[in-house]
Design an enzyme around this catalytic site. Structure first.
Site, mmCIF file in Angstrom:
data_model
loop_
_atom_site.group_PDB
_atom_site.id
_atom_site.type_symbol
_atom_site.label_atom_id
_atom_site.label_comp_id
_atom_site.label_asym_id
_atom_site.label_seq_id
_atom_site.Cartn_x
_atom_site.Cartn_y
_atom_site.Cartn_z
ATOM 1 N N SER A 68 0.794 -1.223 0.000
ATOM 2 C CA SER A 68 0.000 0.000 0.000
ATOM 3 C C SER A 68 0.832 1.281 0.000
ATOM 4 O O SER A 68 1.580 1.555 -0.922
ATOM 5 C CB SER A 68 -0.926 -0.067 1.218
ATOM 6 O OG SER A 68 -1.816 0.984 1.223
ATOM 7 N N ASP A 284 -3.375 6.129 -3.015
ATOM 8 C CA ASP A 284 -2.141 5.584 -2.438
ATOM 9 C C ASP A 284 -1.661 4.421 -3.312
ATOM 10 O O ASP A 284 -2.207 4.180 -4.388
ATOM 11 C CB ASP A 284 -2.323 5.195 -0.966
ATOM 12 C CG ASP A 284 -3.193 3.970 -0.807
ATOM 13 O OD1 ASP A 284 -3.957 3.658 -1.744
ATOM 14 O OD2 ASP A 284 -3.105 3.307 0.241
HETATM 15 C C1 G16 Z 1 -3.731 0.174 6.461
HETATM 16 C C2 G16 Z 1 -5.071 -0.100 7.078
HETATM 17 C C3 G16 Z 1 -5.681 1.202 7.533
HETATM 18 C C4 G16 Z 1 -4.737 1.917 8.491
HETATM 19 C C5 G16 Z 1 -3.353 2.061 7.863
HETATM 20 C C6 G16 Z 1 -2.318 2.584 8.830
HETATM 21 O O1 G16 Z 1 -3.908 0.987 5.350
HETATM 22 O O2 G16 Z 1 -5.891 -0.740 6.130
HETATM 23 O O3 G16 Z 1 -6.905 0.925 8.153
HETATM 24 O O4 G16 Z 1 -5.215 3.173 8.810
HETATM 25 O O5 G16 Z 1 -2.901 0.803 7.402
HETATM 26 O O6 G16 Z 1 -2.237 1.712 9.913
HETATM 27 P P1 G16 Z 1 -1.133 1.839 11.025
HETATM 28 O O7 G16 Z 1 -1.266 3.219 11.582
HETATM 29 O O8 G16 Z 1 -1.473 0.766 12.022
HETATM 30 O O9 G16 Z 1 0.204 1.658 10.376
HETATM 31 P P2 G16 Z 1 -3.161 0.721 3.975
HETATM 32 O O10 G16 Z 1 -3.734 1.749 3.053
HETATM 33 O O11 G16 Z 1 -1.708 0.904 4.264
HETATM 34 O O12 G16 Z 1 -3.507 -0.686 3.626
#
Ligand code: G16
Length: 550
Positions: A68, A284
């Site tokens: 991501s 993203d």
């Molecule tokens: C993922 C999760 C999101 C979260 C983000 C950051 O997003 O799907 O729900 O807000 O990670 O998480 P953390 O603060 O625990 O690192 P993505 O877009 O990276 O898949």
């Protein structure tokens, strides 16, 4: 397969030995770490996905290989359950246990323990659909996954390079095929038609908007958006930027939704490109997050993040529900946020509808949103969607409008159920949703922004020795460990007018996140830095590497 072929699994697993001295954890969004040490994990995830499918009577499970918003050298893998939602929480522990088995023998023993503990009928079929984003380590990880599927005799379906939300969409479509809840056609064409046709119906008769710039983060959103542009035709002019998916090091670099949200500025590549008043948005790296922004006449940058999207969309849906004559005790629209939501957004929303705060992670928001007839959830980082409960859909279908205005509002709501990817946050679907609301409200970016004024806020990453010692409660708003740190944070916060700050370990990066909010920008920045330094010092960080500026 009638019984587990232990020898075959061991032989295959031997090709992907677990790297020594690394502990893997299924976190906020699956496993996520450096892409070059993930092959053993992905092999094992292949086996686990097959077991999950067998447990659910052969239903198709999704596997997405992506990191991501993380830097390009990272990668990750996450499982998708049959309705397109995140893996059931109880199985996250199984994933972590399997990933950390030290040897192939120990891995097979762990598999056998899981089979008997979860009462899995190994003779059932196993079906897995998978995709990856554009990261350079993706192809090797797909090979590891395919070997895992082969080792346990699962049927795999390779969807190539796709966005995370498209993969989630496929999973739901495949499993609902031929049922009364059929979600759509399990093809890119099916996805594109669902989005573009509902969008065209929703904006029919509205003024064609000015061109919208999309920053694709040099990731998988670029090829998907290119296809979408063709399906949307004349209905909305879209200009794609940051589409260099094969340029090394370009993914998420100084662009993308996470860059814009955390830096609170324009991607440098859009300097001089974005004109004052024009709308732009950033996806993203796997196109599941969306952040909007614009420049005012003086060239000042203004960000419209997930909170602003939630406010825009939720208020619009409530208006449609009222107009359609659907509102009542058994038709409730509610919003779900996390601690990162700007205090002003929570106030704006809470004055209009129920608002719930849950821990970070789409899985938490998604489940909480399911409790409403229409549940709107968005994280401030731009990750979110809207869920229509089965009873809400039934109510919409059976409702008999008594005026043309009611009929039109009802039809808009029905079209929204098609436009919105209800499996997970989907930047492109969310972008079209925002464009629909802007068209209906005749809003410019500035008018949308004026729904409420954001409190100045700052998000900081702190690199600590061991983020696992950080434990939180109260939807991550308070620390319970390390003991004594929360009291010190409270002491600091009290010194700032309108101050709010919290500390939590990231589940996707090896950092601790510090969020701070106050009534003025300088105070906010000072509070964020002071809390970051406190966290660093409290956990015994090297004084030479202490954060001294934001
Ligand atoms: C993922 C999760 C999101 C979260 C983000 C950051 O997003 O799907 O729900 O807000 O990670 O998480 P953390 O603060 O625990 O690192 P993505 O877009 O990276 O898949």
């Amino acid at each position: 397969m009638s019984s587990l072929d232990v020898d075959a699994i061991i032989a295959h697993a031997d090709q992907y030995p677990k790297p020594a001295g690394v502990h893997f954890q299924y976190g906020t969004a699956g496993f996520r770490t450096r892409g070059d040490i993930l092959e053993s994990v992905v092999f094992r995830v292949g086996v686990l996905a097959a077991l999950r499918s067998k447990k659910l009577d052969g239903k198709t499970i999704g596997v997405m290989i992506t990191a991501s918003h993380n830097p390009e050298h990272d990668n990750g893998v996450k499982l998708v359950d049959p309705r397109g939602e995140m893996l059931e929480a109880a199985w996250e522990i199984h994933a972590t246990t399997l990933a950390n088995a030290q040897t192939s023998q120990e891995f097979v023993q762990t598999v056998q323990t899981l089979i008997s503990a979860a009462n899995i009928d190994i003779t059932k079929p196993a079906n897995v659909v998978y995709a990856r984003d554009t990261r350079p380590t993706g192809p090797a990880l797909v090979a590891a996954l395919e070997l895992g599927l082969k080792a346990i005799g699962a049927q795999g379906r390779n969807e190539g390079v796709q966005t995370t939300p498209v993969l989630h969409y496929f999973v739901r479509c495949i499993n609902s095929k031929g049922t009364k809840d059929s979600y759509g056609d399990d093809s890119v064409d099916g996805y594109m038609k669902k989005l573009s046709e509902s969008f065209k119906s929703l904006v029919a008769g509205k003024t064609r908007p000015e061109p919208l710039i999309i920053d694709c983060a040099n990731g998988v959103g670029a090829p998907t958006a290119e296809i979408l542009v063709k399906y949307l035709g004349e209905s909305i002019p879209l200009i794609l930027h940051n589409t260099a998916i094969s340029t090394k090091g370009a993914l998420n670099y100084e662009c993308g939704a996470d860059y814009v949200k955390t830096q609170q500025r324009l991607p440098p590549s859009l300097n001089g490109v974005l004109k004052p008043g024009q709308r732009a948005c950033s996806l993203d790296g796997d196109a599941d997050r969306l952040i909007y922004y614009y420049l005012d006449e003086r060239g000042h940058f203004h960000m419209l993040d997930g909170d602003k999207i939630a406010a825009l969309v939720a208020a619009f849906i409530i208006d449609l529900v009222n107009l359609a004559g659907l509102s009542g005790d058994d038709f409730k629209v509610g919003v779900v946020q996390t601690a990162y939501a700007n205090g002003s957004s929570t106030k704006y929303l809470a004055d209009r509808m129920p608002v719930k705060c849950v821990p970070t992670g789409v899985k938490h928001l998604h489940h909480a949103a399911e409790h409403y007839s229409v549940g709107v959830y968005f994280e401030a980082n731009g990750h979110g969607t809207v869920l229509f409960s089965p009873s809400a859909v039934e109510a919409m279908k059976s409702h008999k409008p008594s005026t043309p205005a009611q009929a039109s509002a009802l039809q808009h709501l029905i079209n929204l159920t098609e436009l919105i990817n209800q499996t997970v946050g989907d930047a492109l679907s969310d972008m079209l949703l925002v464009e629909v609301v802007l068209a209906h409200r005749s809003f410019t970016g500035a008018e949308w922004n004026s729904l409420y004024n954001d409190l100045p806020n700052r998000l900081v990453k702190v690199v600590v020795k061991d983020r696992n010692i950080f434990k939180t409660e109260d939807a991550e708003r308070r620390l319970v460990s390390p003991v004594g740190l929360q009291e010190k944070v409270d002491e600091l916060v009290r010194k700032y007018d309108g101050g709010r700050s919290f500390v939590r370990p990231s589940g996707t990066e090896d950092v601790v996140r510090v969020y701070a909010e106050a009534t003025s920008r300088p105070q906010t920045d000072e509070l964020a830095l002071k809390v970051a330094q406190l966290v660093y010092d409290f956990t015994g960080g090297d004084p030479m590497k202490r954060p001294e500026s934001l």
